[in-house]
Motif scaffolding. Structure first.
Motif, PDB file in Angstrom:
ATOM      1  N   VAL A   1    -100.806 -32.746 -13.544  1.00  0.00           N
ATOM      2  CA  VAL A   1     -99.876 -32.952 -14.655  1.00  0.00           C
ATOM      3  C   VAL A   1     -99.950 -31.746 -15.582  1.00  0.00           C
ATOM      4  CG1 VAL A   1    -100.068 -35.464 -14.543  1.00  0.00           C
ATOM      5  CG2 VAL A   1    -101.613 -34.174 -16.044  1.00  0.00           C
ATOM      6  N   PHE A   2     -98.923 -31.580 -16.426  1.00  0.00           N
ATOM      7  CA  PHE A   2     -98.928 -30.525 -17.439  1.00  0.00           C
ATOM      8  C   PHE A   2     -99.705 -31.058 -18.640  1.00  0.00           C
ATOM      9  CE2 PHE A   2     -94.900 -30.000 -15.068  1.00  0.00           C
ATOM     10  CZ  PHE A   2     -95.189 -28.784 -14.466  1.00  0.00           C
ATOM     11  N   ALA A   3    -100.938 -30.594 -18.773  1.00  0.00           N
ATOM     12  CA  ALA A   3    -101.909 -31.234 -19.658  1.00  0.00           C
ATOM     13  C   ALA A   3    -101.478 -31.297 -21.107  1.00  0.00           C
ATOM     14  CB  ALA A   3    -103.261 -30.528 -19.539  1.00  0.00           C
ATOM     15  N   THR A   4    -100.823 -30.254 -21.616  1.00  0.00           N
ATOM     16  CA  THR A   4    -100.485 -30.217 -23.041  1.00  0.00           C
ATOM     17  C   THR A   4     -99.114 -30.833 -23.340  1.00  0.00           C
ATOM     18  OG1 THR A   4     -99.554 -27.981 -22.831  1.00  0.00           O
ATOM     19  CG2 THR A   4    -101.895 -28.163 -23.388  1.00  0.00           C
TER      20      THR A   4
ATOM     21  N   SER B   1     -96.268 -33.903 -23.321  1.00  0.00           N
ATOM     22  CA  SER B   1     -96.314 -35.356 -23.451  1.00  0.00           C
ATOM     23  C   SER B   1     -96.058 -36.033 -22.118  1.00  0.00           C
ATOM     24  CB  SER B   1     -95.264 -35.822 -24.461  1.00  0.00           C
ATOM     25  OG  SER B   1     -93.950 -35.643 -23.933  1.00  0.00           O
ATOM     26  N   VAL B   2     -96.441 -37.293 -22.045  1.00  0.00           N
ATOM     27  CA  VAL B   2     -96.191 -38.081 -20.846  1.00  0.00           C
ATOM     28  C   VAL B   2     -94.692 -38.098 -20.538  1.00  0.00           C
ATOM     29  CG1 VAL B   2     -96.178 -40.451 -19.950  1.00  0.00           C
ATOM     30  CG2 VAL B   2     -98.252 -39.513 -21.014  1.00  0.00           C
ATOM     31  N   ARG B   3     -93.879 -38.327 -21.548  1.00  0.00           N
ATOM     32  CA  ARG B   3     -92.424 -38.365 -21.346  1.00  0.00           C
ATOM     33  C   ARG B   3     -91.897 -37.051 -20.765  1.00  0.00           C
ATOM     34  NH1 ARG B   3     -87.730 -40.938 -23.380  1.00  0.00           N
ATOM     35  NH2 ARG B   3     -85.952 -39.495 -23.488  1.00  0.00           N
ATOM     36  N   ASP B   4     -92.327 -35.927 -21.345  1.00  0.00           N
ATOM     37  CA  ASP B   4     -91.833 -34.632 -20.871  1.00  0.00           C
ATOM     38  C   ASP B   4     -92.340 -34.326 -19.462  1.00  0.00           C
ATOM     39  OD1 ASP B   4     -90.398 -34.236 -23.161  1.00  0.00           O
ATOM     40  OD2 ASP B   4     -91.881 -32.917 -24.114  1.00  0.00           O
ATOM     41  N   ASN B   5     -93.554 -34.759 -19.143  1.00  0.00           N
ATOM     42  CA  ASN B   5     -94.058 -34.604 -17.778  1.00  0.00           C
ATOM     43  C   ASN B   5     -93.145 -35.318 -16.787  1.00  0.00           C
ATOM     44  OD1 ASN B   5     -96.958 -33.485 -16.824  1.00  0.00           O
ATOM     45  ND2 ASN B   5     -97.017 -33.920 -19.016  1.00  0.00           N
ATOM     46  N   VAL B   6     -92.805 -36.549 -17.106  1.00  0.00           N
ATOM     47  CA  VAL B   6     -91.967 -37.331 -16.193  1.00  0.00           C
ATOM     48  C   VAL B   6     -90.591 -36.706 -16.054  1.00  0.00           C
ATOM     49  CG1 VAL B   6     -90.871 -39.575 -15.816  1.00  0.00           C
ATOM     50  CG2 VAL B   6     -93.230 -39.459 -16.656  1.00  0.00           C
TER      51      VAL B   6
ATOM     52  N   GLN C   1     -98.147 -39.124 -25.897  1.00  0.00           N
ATOM     53  CA  GLN C   1     -99.503 -38.607 -25.765  1.00  0.00           C
ATOM     54  C   GLN C   1     -99.541 -37.457 -24.761  1.00  0.00           C
ATOM     55  OE1 GLN C   1    -102.322 -41.679 -24.944  1.00  0.00           O
ATOM     56  NE2 GLN C   1    -104.061 -40.295 -24.686  1.00  0.00           N
ATOM     57  N   PRO C   2    -100.312 -36.387 -25.028  1.00  0.00           N
ATOM     58  CA  PRO C   2    -100.468 -35.323 -24.027  1.00  0.00           C
ATOM     59  C   PRO C   2    -101.062 -35.890 -22.736  1.00  0.00           C
ATOM     60  CG  PRO C   2    -101.252 -34.582 -26.164  1.00  0.00           C
ATOM     61  CD  PRO C   2    -100.995 -36.049 -26.293  1.00  0.00           C
ATOM     62  N   ALA C   3    -100.470 -35.531 -21.611  1.00  0.00           N
ATOM     63  CA  ALA C   3    -100.892 -36.112 -20.336  1.00  0.00           C
ATOM     64  C   ALA C   3    -102.333 -35.760 -19.988  1.00  0.00           C
ATOM     65  CB  ALA C   3     -99.954 -35.648 -19.226  1.00  0.00           C
ATOM     66  N   GLY C   4    -102.809 -34.630 -20.489  1.00  0.00           N
ATOM     67  CA  GLY C   4    -104.184 -34.229 -20.204  1.00  0.00           C
ATOM     68  C   GLY C   4    -105.221 -35.132 -20.826  1.00  0.00           C
ATOM     69  N   GLN C   5    -104.814 -35.990 -21.775  1.00  0.00           N
ATOM     70  CA  GLN C   5    -105.753 -36.905 -22.414  1.00  0.00           C
ATOM     71  C   GLN C   5    -105.899 -38.232 -21.664  1.00  0.00           C
ATOM     72  OE1 GLN C   5    -104.552 -37.404 -26.504  1.00  0.00           O
ATOM     73  NE2 GLN C   5    -104.809 -35.224 -27.001  1.00  0.00           N
ATOM     74  N   LEU C   6    -105.107 -38.419 -20.633  1.00  0.00           N
ATOM     75  CA  LEU C   6    -105.149 -39.673 -19.873  1.00  0.00           C
ATOM     76  C   LEU C   6    -106.276 -39.666 -18.853  1.00  0.00           C
ATOM     77  CD1 LEU C   6    -101.338 -40.142 -19.096  1.00  0.00           C
ATOM     78  CD2 LEU C   6    -102.621 -40.955 -21.084  1.00  0.00           C
TER      79      LEU C   6
ATOM     80  N   ALA D   1     -97.857 -38.657 -12.408  1.00  0.00           N
ATOM     81  CA  ALA D   1     -97.457 -37.796 -11.289  1.00  0.00           C
ATOM     82  C   ALA D   1     -96.475 -38.511 -10.368  1.00  0.00           C
ATOM     83  CB  ALA D   1     -98.697 -37.360 -10.503  1.00  0.00           C
ATOM     84  N   PHE D   2     -96.694 -39.816 -10.102  1.00  0.00           N
ATOM     85  CA  PHE D   2     -95.746 -40.598  -9.305  1.00  0.00           C
ATOM     86  C   PHE D   2     -94.382 -40.626  -9.977  1.00  0.00           C
ATOM     87  CE2 PHE D   2     -98.847 -43.700  -7.024  1.00  0.00           C
ATOM     88  CZ  PHE D   2     -99.190 -42.674  -6.148  1.00  0.00           C
TER      89      PHE D   2
END
Length: 230
Positions: free
Chosen positions: A87-90, A92-97, A129-134, A143-144
Motif C-alpha cells: 500500500v502507499f503508506a502515507t 489515506s485508505v480512501r486514496d489508496n483504494v 487514516q494513512p494506510a501505513g498505520q494499519l 490492497a484487495f
C-alpha cells in the motif's frame, strides 16, 4: 478466459519459468501452490506485464497480451494484488483504494468506492487514516479493494495470506468469497495451501519453475500435503 502457453522467463540468465502452461475459465478460482522460488510470482508478473517472457504466449479472451504494457493489460480487465500488500503508506485508505481506478470517470470511481465500502466496512471506518498505520490484515483489505476498484474481469492475488495471523486469514478468506460472489475470476498463488484450498476450484503445483501437477481441489490437496505445503 486466460490461456498461458509454454512461457519461459529468466532473470540475468537464470531461468525462472520453463514452458509453463495454465488455463483459467471464467468464474473459476485457480490456485498456484509451491514453495518459495517455485515460480508462482514470476508467472503472475508475466501475466500482468511486469516481466517479459522470452518464449510462449499469454491470451485474455483470445487476445494476445505479449505486446501490451502492464497499464494496457490492466485496462483490459486484469487486476493485481501483490505479495506484501504494498500500500502507499502515507496516503489515506480512501486514496489508496481510488488509485486502483485511476483514469476512470469520477462517477465510476465514486460508485466503485461505495460498493467496496459496503462489502469492506473497514474502508469507511478508516478512510482518512494513512494506510501505513494499519495492521497487515487491514492493509491486505485495502490492497484487495484497490485491485477491485476498476472492476477487473480477473483478479491476480499473490500470496494473500503471507505473514497474517489466523484471525486475519479468516477475514481475508471472507473477503475473497465476497469477490467470488460478484463473479470475478481469480488466480491466486500461495506457499501455504490450506486456507487457499478452501477457496479454490482447482489448481496447479509448481516446483523449480515448472508445473508438476494439476487437478481439482482434492487432487491438489493430496499433492500439497505430500510436498508439505499444508
Amino acid at each position: 478466459m486466460l490461456t498461458v502457453r509454454n512461457i519461459e522467463v529468466s532473470y540475468g540468465g537464470v531461468t525462472a519459468l520453463r514452458r509453463v502452461s495454465i488455463d483459467i475459465g471464467r468464474g473459476e478460482t485457480v490456485l498456484l501452490v509451491g514453495a518459495n522460488g517455485a515460480g508462482k510470482s514470476s508467472l503472475i508478473k508475466a501475466i500482468i506485464g511486469a516481466v517479459a517472457p522470452f518464449a510462449g504466449s499469454i491470451e485474455l479472451e483470445g487476445r494476445d497480451l505479449r505486446r501490451l504494457r502492464a497499464d494496457q493489460r490492466a485496462r483490459l480487465g486484469i487486476g493485481y494484488s501483490p505479495e506484501g500488500r504494498r500500500v502507499f503508506a502515507t496516503m489515506s485508505v480512501r486514496d489508496n483504494v481510488l488509485s486502483g481506478a485511476c483514469g476512470k470517470p469520477a462517477r465510476e470511481q465514486r460508485d466503485a468506492y461505495g460498493w467496496l465500502c459496503e462489502i469492506f466496512p473497514l474502508l469507511r471506518e478508516r478512510e482518512a487514516q494513512p494506510a501505513g498505520q494499519l495492521s497487515g490484515g487491514q492493509q491486505q483489505i485495502v490492497a484487495f479493494a484497490r485491485a477491485m476498484c476498476a472492476a477487473p474481469q480477473i483478479l491476480l492475488l499473490d500470496e494473500p495470506f503471507f505473514g497474517l495471523a489466523p484471525i486475519w486469514i479468516a477475514r481475508i478468506s471472507d473477503a475473497i468469497r465476497e469477490i467470488q460472489r460478484r463473479g470475478t475470476t481469480i488466480l491466486m498463488s500461495e506457499q501455504m495451501a490450506r486456507p487457499a484450498l478452501k477457496l479454490a476450484t482447482r489448481g496447479y503445483v509448481m516446483r523449480g519453475g515448472e508445473v508438476r501437477h494439476e487437478g481439482d481441489v482434492q487432487t491438489i490437496s493430496a499433492l500439497a500435503l505430500s510436498d508439505e505445503y499444508l
